[in-house]
Design an enzyme around this catalytic site. Structure first.
Site, mmCIF file in Angstrom:
data_model
loop_
_atom_site.group_PDB
_atom_site.id
_atom_site.type_symbol
_atom_site.label_atom_id
_atom_site.label_comp_id
_atom_site.label_asym_id
_atom_site.label_seq_id
_atom_site.Cartn_x
_atom_site.Cartn_y
_atom_site.Cartn_z
ATOM 1 N N SER A 10 -21.708 -32.887 16.273
ATOM 2 C CA SER A 10 -21.030 -33.846 15.604
ATOM 3 C C SER A 10 -21.092 -35.429 15.817
ATOM 4 O O SER A 10 -21.372 -36.060 15.067
ATOM 5 C CB SER A 10 -19.497 -33.547 15.431
ATOM 6 O OG SER A 10 -19.007 -32.743 16.475
ATOM 7 N N TRP A 11 -21.184 -35.713 17.104
ATOM 8 C CA TRP A 11 -21.016 -37.018 17.575
ATOM 9 C C TRP A 11 -22.508 -37.701 17.470
ATOM 10 O O TRP A 11 -22.677 -38.732 17.013
ATOM 11 C CB TRP A 11 -20.429 -37.319 18.818
ATOM 12 C CG TRP A 11 -20.246 -38.740 19.373
ATOM 13 C CD1 TRP A 11 -20.392 -39.136 20.413
ATOM 14 C CD2 TRP A 11 -19.616 -39.618 18.577
ATOM 15 N NE1 TRP A 11 -19.920 -40.465 20.617
ATOM 16 C CE2 TRP A 11 -19.697 -40.953 19.329
ATOM 17 C CE3 TRP A 11 -19.230 -39.950 17.128
ATOM 18 C CZ2 TRP A 11 -19.137 -42.205 18.837
ATOM 19 C CZ3 TRP A 11 -18.889 -41.111 16.716
ATOM 20 C CH2 TRP A 11 -18.951 -42.078 17.481
ATOM 21 N N LYS A 105 -19.042 -38.254 27.107
ATOM 22 C CA LYS A 105 -17.809 -38.613 27.922
ATOM 23 C C LYS A 105 -17.708 -37.395 28.935
ATOM 24 O O LYS A 105 -17.278 -36.312 28.355
ATOM 25 C CB LYS A 105 -16.585 -39.027 26.863
ATOM 26 C CG LYS A 105 -16.711 -40.127 26.091
ATOM 27 C CD LYS A 105 -15.767 -40.130 25.334
ATOM 28 C CE LYS A 105 -15.855 -41.262 24.106
ATOM 29 N NZ LYS A 105 -14.749 -40.983 23.250
ATOM 30 N N SER A 138 -12.963 -42.985 18.216
ATOM 31 C CA SER A 138 -14.145 -42.726 17.244
ATOM 32 C C SER A 138 -14.427 -41.152 16.791
ATOM 33 O O SER A 138 -14.934 -40.301 17.678
ATOM 34 C CB SER A 138 -15.543 -43.253 17.611
ATOM 35 O OG SER A 138 -15.744 -42.913 18.948
ATOM 36 N N LYS A 191 -8.756 -39.502 29.221
ATOM 37 C CA LYS A 191 -7.819 -39.469 28.028
ATOM 38 C C LYS A 191 -7.833 -38.205 27.447
ATOM 39 O O LYS A 191 -6.864 -37.744 26.773
ATOM 40 C CB LYS A 191 -8.312 -40.426 27.069
ATOM 41 C CG LYS A 191 -9.741 -40.382 26.584
ATOM 42 C CD LYS A 191 -9.981 -39.581 25.108
ATOM 43 C CE LYS A 191 -11.427 -39.220 24.888
ATOM 44 N NZ LYS A 191 -11.791 -38.986 23.564
ATOM 45 N N THR A 248 -6.839 -39.882 20.397
ATOM 46 C CA THR A 248 -7.060 -38.675 21.047
ATOM 47 C C THR A 248 -5.494 -37.835 21.019
ATOM 48 O O THR A 248 -5.558 -36.802 20.860
ATOM 49 C CB THR A 248 -7.761 -38.485 22.224
ATOM 50 O OG1 THR A 248 -8.556 -39.537 22.477
ATOM 51 C CG2 THR A 248 -8.393 -37.216 22.499
ATOM 52 N N SER A 254 -8.487 -34.197 17.149
ATOM 53 C CA SER A 254 -8.842 -34.057 18.442
ATOM 54 C C SER A 254 -8.564 -32.665 18.949
ATOM 55 O O SER A 254 -7.320 -31.848 18.858
ATOM 56 C CB SER A 254 -7.990 -35.007 19.423
ATOM 57 O OG SER A 254 -8.044 -34.745 20.556
ATOM 58 N N ARG A 255 -9.812 -31.952 19.357
ATOM 59 C CA ARG A 255 -9.673 -30.609 19.957
ATOM 60 C C ARG A 255 -8.645 -30.469 21.111
ATOM 61 O O ARG A 255 -8.124 -29.473 21.247
ATOM 62 C CB ARG A 255 -11.225 -30.240 20.484
ATOM 63 C CG ARG A 255 -12.375 -30.398 19.423
ATOM 64 C CD ARG A 255 -13.539 -30.226 20.017
ATOM 65 N NE ARG A 255 -14.677 -30.768 19.243
ATOM 66 C CZ ARG A 255 -16.089 -31.121 19.564
ATOM 67 N NH1 ARG A 255 -16.206 -30.991 20.744
ATOM 68 N NH2 ARG A 255 -16.716 -31.573 18.491
ATOM 69 N N ASN A 256 -8.706 -31.560 21.897
ATOM 70 C CA ASN A 256 -7.936 -31.561 23.213
ATOM 71 C C ASN A 256 -6.435 -31.323 22.624
ATOM 72 O O ASN A 256 -5.913 -30.744 23.302
ATOM 73 C CB ASN A 256 -8.172 -32.703 24.249
ATOM 74 C CG ASN A 256 -9.736 -32.514 24.455
ATOM 75 O OD1 ASN A 256 -10.023 -31.780 25.287
ATOM 76 N ND2 ASN A 256 -10.301 -33.531 24.091
ATOM 77 N N VAL A 279 -16.223 -26.960 22.217
ATOM 78 C CA VAL A 279 -15.776 -27.478 23.451
ATOM 79 C C VAL A 279 -14.506 -28.302 23.621
ATOM 80 O O VAL A 279 -14.832 -29.251 22.808
ATOM 81 C CB VAL A 279 -17.124 -28.000 24.476
ATOM 82 C CG1 VAL A 279 -16.485 -28.511 25.857
ATOM 83 C CG2 VAL A 279 -18.300 -27.063 24.631
HETATM 84 N N1 LIG Z 1 -16.974 -35.278 18.370
HETATM 85 C C1 LIG Z 1 -16.565 -36.652 18.465
HETATM 86 O O1 LIG Z 1 -15.795 -36.994 17.498
HETATM 87 C C2 LIG Z 1 -16.942 -37.231 19.810
HETATM 88 C C3 LIG Z 1 -16.679 -38.771 19.557
HETATM 89 C C4 LIG Z 1 -16.891 -39.483 20.690
HETATM 90 C C5 LIG Z 1 -17.595 -39.052 21.803
HETATM 91 N N2 LIG Z 1 -17.810 -37.658 21.874
HETATM 92 C C6 LIG Z 1 -18.396 -37.118 22.856
HETATM 93 O O2 LIG Z 1 -20.087 -36.640 22.697
HETATM 94 C C7 LIG Z 1 -20.589 -35.655 23.398
HETATM 95 C C8 LIG Z 1 -20.920 -34.432 22.515
HETATM 96 O O3 LIG Z 1 -19.936 -34.091 21.694
HETATM 97 P P1 LIG Z 1 -20.026 -33.360 20.290
HETATM 98 O O4 LIG Z 1 -18.679 -33.340 19.692
HETATM 99 O O5 LIG Z 1 -21.015 -33.922 19.526
HETATM 100 O O6 LIG Z 1 -20.270 -31.906 20.736
HETATM 101 P P2 LIG Z 1 -20.508 -30.806 19.507
HETATM 102 O O7 LIG Z 1 -20.049 -29.594 20.205
HETATM 103 O O8 LIG Z 1 -20.286 -31.130 18.445
HETATM 104 O O9 LIG Z 1 -22.224 -30.479 19.758
HETATM 105 C C9 LIG Z 1 -22.918 -30.672 20.920
HETATM 106 C C10 LIG Z 1 -24.330 -30.447 20.589
HETATM 107 O O10 LIG Z 1 -24.990 -30.403 21.879
HETATM 108 C C11 LIG Z 1 -26.059 -29.306 21.884
HETATM 109 N N3 LIG Z 1 -26.369 -28.974 23.245
HETATM 110 C C12 LIG Z 1 -25.767 -28.133 24.288
HETATM 111 N N4 LIG Z 1 -26.237 -28.029 25.205
HETATM 112 C C13 LIG Z 1 -27.559 -28.381 24.854
HETATM 113 C C14 LIG Z 1 -28.760 -28.466 25.799
HETATM 114 N N5 LIG Z 1 -28.724 -27.844 27.061
HETATM 115 N N6 LIG Z 1 -29.747 -29.176 25.435
HETATM 116 C C15 LIG Z 1 -29.848 -29.771 24.103
HETATM 117 N N7 LIG Z 1 -28.631 -29.724 23.267
HETATM 118 C C16 LIG Z 1 -27.449 -29.044 23.704
HETATM 119 C C17 LIG Z 1 -25.415 -28.212 20.934
HETATM 120 O O11 LIG Z 1 -26.427 -27.525 20.499
HETATM 121 C C18 LIG Z 1 -24.759 -29.097 19.989
HETATM 122 O O12 LIG Z 1 -25.604 -29.306 18.899
HETATM 123 C C19 LIG Z 1 -19.235 -35.106 24.333
HETATM 124 O O13 LIG Z 1 -19.367 -35.707 25.565
HETATM 125 C C20 LIG Z 1 -18.061 -35.741 23.544
HETATM 126 O O14 LIG Z 1 -16.772 -35.970 24.564
HETATM 127 C C21 LIG Z 1 -17.680 -36.947 20.750
#
Ligand SMILES: NC(=O)c1ccc[n+]([C@@H]2O[C@H](COP(=O)([O-])OP(=O)(O)OC[C@H]3O[C@@H](n4cnc5c(N)ncnc54)[C@H](O)[C@@H]3O)[C@@H](O)[C@H]2O)c1
Length: 334
Positions: A10-11, A105, A138, A191, A248, A254-256, A279
């Site tokens: 997603s991010w 993060k 965000s 957080k 959050t 927020s998943r958490n 996750v």
């Molecule tokens: N979702 C949000 O709104 C958001 C906002 C800010 C920060 N973040 C941070 O961004 C990071 C990613 O979060 P997300 O929400 O996008 O997670 P997510 O679960 O939506 O996506 C994670 C992606 O990583 C890929 N992945 C997992 N293991 C992998 C590997 N070994 N090699 C390559 N790709 C791999 C998965 O296939 C998946 O597409 C986290 O650290 C999160 O804290 C997320």
């Protein structure tokens, strides 16, 4: 500016969309080939951002070496527990002058390293001044819909953080800069733990007073830890600190927060996490946060309470009672 985004969740997809909407050519990479195929064929990421059309300049690529070839900006957005592995793969292909922006993060559970620590260990030394860290309030889905969002990019080298600020900034995405990498990183991790506590509070039906107190005292303990690790206190009052914490701790997105709310309603952790299907990093962050608090001899009662509920068999109600009946003390205790 040619951009590569590692992580098409997603991010990663939302940030790729922001860069692509500015007209930059963006290539996203992931291990999930189905997601990449979907992006290539439909121009959407139906799994993580259903119903949202991605800009035409965003493409997907299954080979990391191809995705990052000639990239002037590489954005790392895989979950924090795989950042080391992905950075190891990235190192040999990274152009020496490329900017690197880590938007993951978290704190590595085995080493207690922040993402900055991990990347300094894994990536070639010559790339270290190019490292930056993006954080702040965000939710991906809102960013992907181009709703107004403001974040912080931290980096030790001014030219690098300014270049990343310029690359991302647009009418719906405002980027501030900071020198305080440690402050931005610790806030972005801890957080999630406070968000679990906030969800528990709501799950227990405690009301608005309790949640406001929890967010405020949560910020106090995040600040204590961050400062002990070398952060500037003022950073914690900013977007990556208070901003992200408020977000959050007070939204269903927020998943958490949702994990905490389930626990507050008396449901077992396994069921809540299974239902989420994604996750919730706070569950792991609770362990790293408590370990860091012990290492730096910092009092973090809310994080300890969350840890006790997640891993030590305490119920959310027992944890709340224990927090409320601790020894009385001044509000500012150093
Ligand atoms: N979702 C949000 O709104 C958001 C906002 C800010 C920060 N973040 C941070 O961004 C990071 C990613 O979060 P997300 O929400 O996008 O997670 P997510 O679960 O939506 O996506 C994670 C992606 O990583 C890929 N992945 C997992 N293991 C992998 C590997 N070994 N090699 C390559 N790709 C791999 C998965 O296939 C998946 O597409 C986290 O650290 C999160 O804290 C997320």
């Amino acid at each position: 500016m040619r951009c590569a985004v590692l992580g098409a969740g997603s991010w990663g997809t939302a940030l790729g969309g922001i860069l692509a909407a500015k007209g930059w050519p963006v290539t996203v990479w992931d291990i999930d080939l189905e997601v990449l195929e979907d992006i290539r064929i439909s121009g959407r990421n139906s799994r993580y951002l259903p119903g949202i059309d991605l800009p035409g300049t965003l493409t997907a690529e299954a080979a990391l070496s191809v995705a990052v070839a000639d990239a002037q900006l590489v954005v790392l957005v895989v979950p924090s527990h795989v950042t080391r592995r992905v950075a190891e793969q990235l190192g040999p292909h990274l152009h020496p002058d490329a900017l690197v922006c880590c938007a993951a993060k978290g704190i590595e559970i085995d080493t207690l390293q922040t993402m900055s620590g991990v990347l300094h260990e894994v990536l070639p030394t010559r790339t270290h001044p190019q490292l930056t860290f993006l954080s702040g309030p965000s939710f991906a889905v809102e960013v992907a819909r181009h709703l107004p969002t403001a974040v912080t990019v931290a980096g030790t080298r001014e030219a690098a953080r300014r270049a990343v600020q310029e690359a991302f900034s647009g009418p719906s995405f405002r980027v501030y800069t900071s020198e305080d990498v440690m402050g931005v990183e610790v806030a972005g991790c801890v957080k999630n733990v406070v968000a679990i506590a906030s969800g528990m509070c709501d799950g227990l039906g405690f009301g608005a007073n309790a949640r406001a107190a929890l967010i405020t005292r949560g910020l106090v303990e995040i600040t204590r830890l961050a400062v002990a690790m070398g952060a500037q206190p003022v950073t914690l009052a900013g977007l990556s600190g208070m901003g992200d914490l408020i977000l959050t701790c007070s939204s269903e997105l927020s998943r958490n927060y949702r994990v905490g709310r389930g626990l507050g309603r008396g449901r077992p952790l396994g069921d809540v996490v299974a239902e989420l299907g994604q996750v919730a990093e706070g569950v792991v962050n609770a362990r790293s946060t408590l370990a860091l608090a012990r290492r730096h001899q910092v009092d973090m009662p809310i994080s300890a309470a969350v840890h006790a509920v997640l891993y030590e068999g305490l119920s959310a109600r027992e944890a709340a009672t224990a927090l409320m009946t601790r020894a009385l003390k001044p509000e500012t205790d150093g």
